[in-house]
Enzyme design. Sequence first.
Site, mmCIF file in Angstrom:
data_model
loop_
_atom_site.group_PDB
_atom_site.id
_atom_site.type_symbol
_atom_site.label_atom_id
_atom_site.label_comp_id
_atom_site.label_asym_id
_atom_site.label_seq_id
_atom_site.Cartn_x
_atom_site.Cartn_y
_atom_site.Cartn_z
ATOM 1 N N HIS A 54 -12.110 33.444 -0.988
ATOM 2 C CA HIS A 54 -13.266 32.982 -1.753
ATOM 3 C C HIS A 54 -13.429 33.961 -2.910
ATOM 4 O O HIS A 54 -13.111 35.145 -2.770
ATOM 5 C CB HIS A 54 -14.557 33.069 -0.945
ATOM 6 C CG HIS A 54 -14.594 32.235 0.292
ATOM 7 N ND1 HIS A 54 -14.101 32.655 1.489
ATOM 8 C CD2 HIS A 54 -15.105 30.994 0.506
ATOM 9 C CE1 HIS A 54 -14.295 31.713 2.396
ATOM 10 N NE2 HIS A 54 -14.895 30.693 1.826
ATOM 11 N N ASP A 57 -15.016 37.096 -1.692
ATOM 12 C CA ASP A 57 -14.281 37.959 -0.756
ATOM 13 C C ASP A 57 -13.634 39.086 -1.556
ATOM 14 O O ASP A 57 -13.409 40.181 -1.043
ATOM 15 C CB ASP A 57 -13.145 37.203 -0.053
ATOM 16 C CG ASP A 57 -13.637 36.058 0.815
ATOM 17 O OD1 ASP A 57 -14.814 36.086 1.211
ATOM 18 O OD2 ASP A 57 -12.825 35.156 1.084
ATOM 19 N N MET A 88 -3.925 29.511 -1.927
ATOM 20 C CA MET A 88 -5.167 28.725 -1.935
ATOM 21 C C MET A 88 -6.337 29.623 -2.301
ATOM 22 O O MET A 88 -6.353 30.804 -1.952
ATOM 23 C CB MET A 88 -5.373 28.117 -0.536
ATOM 24 C CG MET A 88 -6.664 27.346 -0.333
ATOM 25 S SD MET A 88 -8.064 28.355 0.205
ATOM 26 C CE MET A 88 -8.074 28.041 1.964
ATOM 27 N N GLU A 181 -12.879 20.070 2.808
ATOM 28 C CA GLU A 181 -12.867 20.465 4.228
ATOM 29 C C GLU A 181 -14.150 20.019 4.924
ATOM 30 O O GLU A 181 -15.223 20.544 4.666
ATOM 31 C CB GLU A 181 -12.728 21.990 4.325
ATOM 32 C CG GLU A 181 -12.754 22.483 5.761
ATOM 33 C CD GLU A 181 -12.549 23.986 5.868
ATOM 34 O OE1 GLU A 181 -12.123 24.618 4.869
ATOM 35 O OE2 GLU A 181 -12.828 24.536 6.944
ATOM 36 N N LYS A 183 -16.886 19.459 8.056
ATOM 37 C CA LYS A 183 -17.400 20.135 9.253
ATOM 38 C C LYS A 183 -18.670 19.398 9.655
ATOM 39 O O LYS A 183 -19.458 19.033 8.775
ATOM 40 C CB LYS A 183 -17.688 21.614 8.934
ATOM 41 C CG LYS A 183 -18.109 22.429 10.149
ATOM 42 C CD LYS A 183 -18.277 23.905 9.792
ATOM 43 C CE LYS A 183 -18.680 24.698 11.022
ATOM 44 N NZ LYS A 183 -18.906 26.119 10.726
ATOM 45 N N GLU A 217 -9.757 21.177 9.673
ATOM 46 C CA GLU A 217 -9.766 22.391 10.508
ATOM 47 C C GLU A 217 -9.904 21.989 11.974
ATOM 48 O O GLU A 217 -10.794 21.203 12.333
ATOM 49 C CB GLU A 217 -10.915 23.314 10.096
ATOM 50 C CG GLU A 217 -11.063 24.485 11.072
ATOM 51 C CD GLU A 217 -12.021 25.571 10.617
ATOM 52 O OE1 GLU A 217 -12.018 25.900 9.413
ATOM 53 O OE2 GLU A 217 -12.765 26.083 11.468
ATOM 54 N N HIS A 220 -13.382 22.264 13.509
ATOM 55 C CA HIS A 220 -14.433 21.386 13.003
ATOM 56 C C HIS A 220 -14.370 20.004 13.641
ATOM 57 O O HIS A 220 -15.412 19.427 13.983
ATOM 58 C CB HIS A 220 -14.349 21.295 11.483
ATOM 59 C CG HIS A 220 -14.598 22.621 10.823
ATOM 60 N ND1 HIS A 220 -14.500 22.823 9.470
ATOM 61 C CD2 HIS A 220 -14.933 23.833 11.351
ATOM 62 C CE1 HIS A 220 -14.772 24.093 9.194
ATOM 63 N NE2 HIS A 220 -15.037 24.720 10.325
ATOM 64 N N ASP A 245 -6.364 24.069 8.203
ATOM 65 C CA ASP A 245 -6.972 25.282 8.765
ATOM 66 C C ASP A 245 -6.739 25.277 10.274
ATOM 67 O O ASP A 245 -7.316 24.467 11.010
ATOM 68 C CB ASP A 245 -8.480 25.330 8.471
ATOM 69 C CG ASP A 245 -8.781 25.866 7.077
ATOM 70 O OD1 ASP A 245 -7.819 26.111 6.313
ATOM 71 O OD2 ASP A 245 -9.966 26.039 6.757
ATOM 72 N N ASP A 255 -19.542 27.336 16.543
ATOM 73 C CA ASP A 255 -18.337 27.450 15.704
ATOM 74 C C ASP A 255 -17.540 28.683 16.133
ATOM 75 O O ASP A 255 -17.859 29.807 15.767
ATOM 76 C CB ASP A 255 -18.824 27.584 14.250
ATOM 77 C CG ASP A 255 -17.692 27.642 13.246
ATOM 78 O OD1 ASP A 255 -16.544 27.326 13.614
ATOM 79 O OD2 ASP A 255 -17.980 28.005 12.102
ATOM 80 N N ASP A 257 -13.986 29.429 15.963
ATOM 81 C CA ASP A 257 -12.926 29.989 15.099
ATOM 82 C C ASP A 257 -11.990 30.938 15.858
ATOM 83 O O ASP A 257 -11.661 32.030 15.377
ATOM 84 C CB ASP A 257 -13.527 30.729 13.889
ATOM 85 C CG ASP A 257 -14.119 29.778 12.862
ATOM 86 O OD1 ASP A 257 -13.709 28.597 12.822
ATOM 87 O OD2 ASP A 257 -14.988 30.217 12.092
ATOM 88 N N ASP A 287 -7.531 29.913 9.804
ATOM 89 C CA ASP A 287 -8.932 30.162 9.473
ATOM 90 C C ASP A 287 -9.636 30.520 10.778
ATOM 91 O O ASP A 287 -10.370 29.712 11.352
ATOM 92 C CB ASP A 287 -9.565 28.931 8.832
ATOM 93 C CG ASP A 287 -10.972 29.227 8.356
ATOM 94 O OD1 ASP A 287 -11.359 30.412 8.394
ATOM 95 O OD2 ASP A 287 -11.687 28.290 7.960
HETATM 96 C C1 GLT Z 1 -15.837 29.734 6.401
HETATM 97 C C2 GLT Z 1 -15.683 28.425 7.127
HETATM 98 C C3 GLT Z 1 -14.336 27.872 6.995
HETATM 99 C C4 GLT Z 1 -13.935 27.524 5.597
HETATM 100 C C5 GLT Z 1 -13.856 28.677 4.709
HETATM 101 C C6 GLT Z 1 -13.630 28.196 3.294
HETATM 102 S S1 GLT Z 1 -15.127 29.792 4.860
HETATM 103 O O1 GLT Z 1 -15.292 30.753 7.159
HETATM 104 O O2 GLT Z 1 -16.020 28.610 8.495
HETATM 105 O O3 GLT Z 1 -14.113 26.785 7.827
HETATM 106 O O4 GLT Z 1 -12.618 27.022 5.641
HETATM 107 O O5 GLT Z 1 -14.797 28.141 2.556
HETATM 108 MN MN MN Z 2 -11.955 26.335 7.543
HETATM 109 MN MN MN Z 3 -14.588 27.064 11.205
#
Ligand code: GLT
Ligand code: MN
Ligand code: MN
Length: 387
Positions: A54, A57, A88, A181, A183, A217, A220, A245, A255, A257, A287
Amino acid sequence: MAYEPQPEHKFTFGLWTVGNVGRDPFGVPTRDPISPVEIVHMLAEVGAYGVNLHDNDLVPIDATPAERDRIVRDFKRALEETGLVVPMATTNLFTDPAFKDGAFTSNDPRVRAYALQKTMRSMDLGVELGAKVYVFWGGREGTETDASKNPLDAAKWFREAINFLCEYAIDQGYDLKFALEPKPNEPRSDLYLPTVGAMLGFIATLDHPEMVGVNPEVAHEHMAGLNFLHAVAQAWDAGKLFHIDLNDQLFGRYDQDFRFGSAMLKQAFFLVKFLEDVGYDGSRHFDAHAYRTAGYEDVREFARGCMRTYLILKEKAERFNQDAEIQALLQEIRQDDGSTSYLAGGYSREKAERLKNETFDRTALGARNLPYERLDQLTVEILLGVR
Ligand code: GLT
Ligand code: MN
Ligand code: MN
């Protein structure tokens, strides 16, 4: 060496992933922050191919132009030293309180304009670093209460923003594709365009649909209780899988991750098998972030683990494709006596007439044994390493 990441695997991580400091809604960071330059070196050490970011970042939101230039120069030097690339880039449109009601879908036209400005500047930075894919994760594009916003207005504003930014990219001569993306929720109660399918429907309404695809992702779609493979397959079928992702996530949780393949291994297997079978050649972007309990040595293990698991699953997919018993079962399942082959090539009045007059033996169709139990068990045995 087996399972060693190579550049052709296109494994990438975000600065925000291995750089995650372990903050959560209930606790302060458990790791000291490390600089973007340090992150690049760490990623090179574990064998990653690229690093994504980003705008903020890398460059703090309040940096002066001189600070920006110095930071970008140092970052580029780290890229040169390590050979890492930036495939990206994306915009942070969710951390600053200005975006508390969304960015492109904020009720405040000044916020929407600021979001556009911030994104254009961030696109400039991404292109300067070599990015070819630009991700839009609508972090706060949503609501807590639908009393606050008409979803039709939100859709219109979001569409106008993406159209504007497509034109900006064209006007600048940027070789850039957009990847939206989805979510379903978190950080807001409900996010607009919550799934891959919703995003694909939205893309068709844009002025430049050919420039815009999706960035699905794992976590998500899992948060929405959906089958990620099916979402990815639909995106691929539509020619819209511009980025992906990878991480992991149990259904019905916050969430998470998690490290790729750490929670729902079988789903991860079919995903890797799909990407490899169809020949997806984009980034395999992780991600994800390490557990809050990890120190930086364990963060390295986390990053290595994402890539290693991908490569192991890739090998398992090859094994599945070469397994004589599995392939024989698949052939048996797909057997075709040729009696309906006249339907190939689409509709004609004659075919419709002929089909309407056919007699089907329903009892025989229903009585057919489909050995999916055997097939699934063989898959599990491949995954468990006894086959
Ligand atoms: C954030 C989010 C991700 C996105 C990123 C891109 S930032 O961490 O949870 O799923 O892909 O903005
Ligand atoms: Mn993501
Ligand atoms: Mn995520």
